[in-house]
Design an enzyme around this catalytic site. Structure first.
Site, PDB file in Angstrom:
ATOM      1  N   LYS A   1       1.831  -2.383   1.154  1.00  0.00           N
ATOM      2  CA  LYS A   1       1.840  -2.354  -0.317  1.00  0.00           C
ATOM      3  C   LYS A   1       2.729  -1.247  -0.897  1.00  0.00           C
ATOM      4  O   LYS A   1       3.327  -1.419  -1.949  1.00  0.00           O
ATOM      5  CB  LYS A   1       0.413  -2.249  -0.853  1.00  0.00           C
ATOM      6  CG  LYS A   1      -0.416  -3.504  -0.557  1.00  0.00           C
ATOM      7  CD  LYS A   1      -1.794  -3.440  -1.196  1.00  0.00           C
ATOM      8  CE  LYS A   1      -2.600  -4.689  -0.809  1.00  0.00           C
ATOM      9  NZ  LYS A   1      -3.893  -4.753  -1.509  1.00  0.00           N
TER      10      LYS A   1
ATOM     11  N   ASP B   1      -4.051  -6.763  -7.974  1.00  0.00           N
ATOM     12  CA  ASP B   1      -5.393  -6.343  -7.536  1.00  0.00           C
ATOM     13  C   ASP B   1      -6.177  -5.761  -8.721  1.00  0.00           C
ATOM     14  O   ASP B   1      -7.375  -6.019  -8.882  1.00  0.00           O
ATOM     15  CB  ASP B   1      -5.294  -5.256  -6.451  1.00  0.00           C
ATOM     16  CG  ASP B   1      -4.934  -5.814  -5.081  1.00  0.00           C
ATOM     17  OD1 ASP B   1      -5.190  -7.008  -4.818  1.00  0.00           O
ATOM     18  OD2 ASP B   1      -4.392  -5.043  -4.259  1.00  0.00           O
TER      19      ASP B   1
HETATM   20  P1  NAP Z   1      -7.635   2.881   2.121  1.00  0.00           P
HETATM   21  O1  NAP Z   1      -6.399   3.148   1.333  1.00  0.00           O
HETATM   22  O2  NAP Z   1      -7.683   3.106   3.585  1.00  0.00           O
HETATM   23  O3  NAP Z   1      -8.810   3.729   1.412  1.00  0.00           O
HETATM   24  C1  NAP Z   1     -10.117   3.738   1.905  1.00  0.00           C
HETATM   25  C2  NAP Z   1     -10.929   4.823   1.180  1.00  0.00           C
HETATM   26  O4  NAP Z   1     -12.276   4.778   1.690  1.00  0.00           O
HETATM   27  C3  NAP Z   1     -10.420   6.229   1.435  1.00  0.00           C
HETATM   28  O5  NAP Z   1     -10.660   6.998   0.278  1.00  0.00           O
HETATM   29  C4  NAP Z   1     -11.322   6.702   2.599  1.00  0.00           C
HETATM   30  O6  NAP Z   1     -11.480   8.080   2.642  1.00  0.00           O
HETATM   31  C5  NAP Z   1     -12.626   6.066   2.193  1.00  0.00           C
HETATM   32  N1  NAP Z   1     -13.551   5.941   3.330  1.00  0.00           N
HETATM   33  C6  NAP Z   1     -13.311   5.322   4.512  1.00  0.00           C
HETATM   34  N2  NAP Z   1     -14.416   5.379   5.310  1.00  0.00           N
HETATM   35  C7  NAP Z   1     -15.362   6.067   4.604  1.00  0.00           C
HETATM   36  C8  NAP Z   1     -16.706   6.470   4.878  1.00  0.00           C
HETATM   37  N3  NAP Z   1     -17.313   6.169   6.049  1.00  0.00           N
HETATM   38  N4  NAP Z   1     -17.362   7.169   3.929  1.00  0.00           N
HETATM   39  C9  NAP Z   1     -16.773   7.480   2.762  1.00  0.00           C
HETATM   40  N5  NAP Z   1     -15.500   7.127   2.425  1.00  0.00           N
HETATM   41  C10 NAP Z   1     -14.813   6.427   3.340  1.00  0.00           C
HETATM   42  O7  NAP Z   1      -8.089   1.351   1.950  1.00  0.00           O
HETATM   43  P2  NAP Z   1      -7.876   0.420   0.650  1.00  0.00           P
HETATM   44  O8  NAP Z   1      -6.595  -0.315   0.766  1.00  0.00           O
HETATM   45  O9  NAP Z   1      -8.152   1.230  -0.566  1.00  0.00           O
HETATM   46  O10 NAP Z   1      -9.025  -0.693   0.857  1.00  0.00           O
HETATM   47  C11 NAP Z   1     -10.406  -0.383   0.708  1.00  0.00           C
HETATM   48  C12 NAP Z   1     -11.226  -1.665   0.855  1.00  0.00           C
HETATM   49  O11 NAP Z   1     -10.891  -2.600  -0.173  1.00  0.00           O
HETATM   50  C13 NAP Z   1     -10.956  -2.419   2.174  1.00  0.00           C
HETATM   51  O12 NAP Z   1     -12.194  -2.848   2.664  1.00  0.00           O
HETATM   52  C14 NAP Z   1     -10.106  -3.606   1.761  1.00  0.00           C
HETATM   53  O13 NAP Z   1     -10.296  -4.725   2.623  1.00  0.00           O
HETATM   54  C15 NAP Z   1     -10.648  -3.893   0.363  1.00  0.00           C
HETATM   55  N6  NAP Z   1      -9.684  -4.626  -0.523  1.00  0.00           N
HETATM   56  C16 NAP Z   1     -10.081  -5.856  -1.025  1.00  0.00           C
HETATM   57  C17 NAP Z   1      -9.222  -6.563  -1.873  1.00  0.00           C
HETATM   58  C18 NAP Z   1      -9.654  -7.926  -2.413  1.00  0.00           C
HETATM   59  O14 NAP Z   1      -8.825  -8.675  -2.924  1.00  0.00           O
HETATM   60  N7  NAP Z   1     -10.940  -8.267  -2.353  1.00  0.00           N
HETATM   61  C19 NAP Z   1      -7.974  -6.026  -2.219  1.00  0.00           C
HETATM   62  C20 NAP Z   1      -7.605  -4.755  -1.711  1.00  0.00           C
HETATM   63  C21 NAP Z   1      -8.477  -4.073  -0.856  1.00  0.00           C
HETATM   64  P3  NAP Z   1     -10.625   8.995   3.637  1.00  0.00           P
HETATM   65  O15 NAP Z   1      -9.250   9.110   3.001  1.00  0.00           O
HETATM   66  O16 NAP Z   1     -11.377  10.262   3.690  1.00  0.00           O
HETATM   67  O17 NAP Z   1     -10.578   8.269   4.971  1.00  0.00           O
END
Ligand code: NAP
Length: 274
Positions: free
Chosen positions: A70, A106
């Site tokens: 992205k 999104d």
């Molecule tokens: P990302 O950039 O990797 O961000 C994940 C966030 O969650 C980070 O702030 C991370 O913190 C935090 N995190 C991870 N494990 C954690 C835990 N055990 N406890 C507390 N915080 C935690 O991922 P993203 O792209 O934002 O995506 C996040 C979720 O959204 C994913 O599950 C993805 O599949 C979903 N999503 C869905 C859609 C849809 O269309 N439905 C679209 C986009 C994304 P740290 O930096 O400290 O690791």
């Protein structure tokens, strides 16, 4: 049926096998009698630009972009929509003649889904868990939808530059839950059973009864939502966001109103049994 005239759209990720976008778009193109097809392209980061270049040469409609591309997608565009510019990430590429235009659907997709489910965030105090790419898109969408104040909780708030995030500590969690009218889990903790401990930390007992709880996970019912529903909260999972971000992409690529119900049905069918 694929013909010599059929236009191509792609979904690009690494991996991409899990994507349900091809089924959603197959249904959407069929419903609106548009001669187009969506193909999945799994490509590692080092070859992403090459694939996008090929899609431009082919005069494809565009591409849905998923992890981990992205940010790279944003860097390749000739033009960015206001949402993509502000969020710094592109999940929808539109090949508009000679120009490559980047959108972030999104953000709007999350809000569209919430509104469609009856949870209009306007005026609501919000809490976003996590501060990654999805959290940033959700925060932008909520602001555009005139939500109230937004708290963001992160494990390492000092590293977050796009918002003043608060630390993921017991006291902060309780404080934020106690005043939230909408909680959005934008972490991947709902994805694995091993993250159950992180879910146990969330003080649902502090949340006002009328608050909504939403997650972005779409291929399983997260424990957080089950617990929230059991306490009587209105809930929204990630399916609606996936459908509505795709619906916005469909409108951008075709200029035609998206068949949301057909896309939702196709997604539900594609996810059955997962
Ligand atoms: P990302 O950039 O990797 O961000 C994940 C966030 O969650 C980070 O702030 C991370 O913190 C935090 N995190 C991870 N494990 C954690 C835990 N055990 N406890 C507390 N915080 C935690 O991922 P993203 O792209 O934002 O995506 C996040 C979720 O959204 C994913 O599950 C993805 O599949 C979903 N999503 C869905 C859609 C849809 O269309 N439905 C679209 C986009 C994304 P740290 O930096 O400290 O690791």
């Amino acid at each position: 049926m694929i013909r010599g005239t059929t236009r191509v759209a792609a979904v690009i990720g690494w991996p991409v096998e899990h994507s349900r976008s091809p089924q959603m778009f197959e249904a959407a193109f069929a419903d609106r009698a548009i001669d187009a097809v969506m193909i999945p392209i799994g490509v590692p980061p080092e070859a992403f630009a090459q694939v996008v270049g090929a899609l431009r040469t082919m005069r494809a409609l565009g591409a849905s972009v998923t992890l981990p591309h992205k940010l790279a997608a944003a860097a390749l565009c000739d033009e960015l929509s206001p949402a993509a510019r502000e969020i710094g990430a592109v999940n929808c590429l539109h090949i508009d003649g000679e120009r490559l235009v980047g959108h972030n659907t999104d953000a709007g997709g999350f809000v569209d889904a919430l509104v469609a489910a009856g949870g209009d965030p306007a005026g609501k105090r919000c809490l976003i868990l996590g501060a990654g790419g999805a959290a940033r898109a959700v925060a932008y969408g909520l602001r555009q939808a005139s939500a109230g104040a937004i708290d963001v909780l992160a494990r390492a708030p000092e590293k977050i530059t796009w918002i003043q995030a608060r630390p993921w500590h017991t006291i902060e969690l309780r404080d934020c839950f106690a005043r939230a009218e909408l909680v959005v889990d934008a972490t991947p903790i709902g994805l694995s059973d091993s993250a159950a401990a992180a879910i146990d930390e969330l003080p649902l007992d502090a949340l006002p009864a009328s608050a909504w709880v939403a997650t972005l996970v779409y291929h399983r019912r997260p424990v957080l939502l089950e617990r929230a529903a059991a306490r009587g909260h209105a809930i929204a999972d990630g399916r609606g966001m996936l459908v509505h971000q795709g619906a916005r992409a469909f409108a951008i690529w075709t200029g035609v109103a998206p068949p949301i119900e057909a896309m939702q049905r196709a997604l539900d069918l594609a996810l059955r049994g997962t």
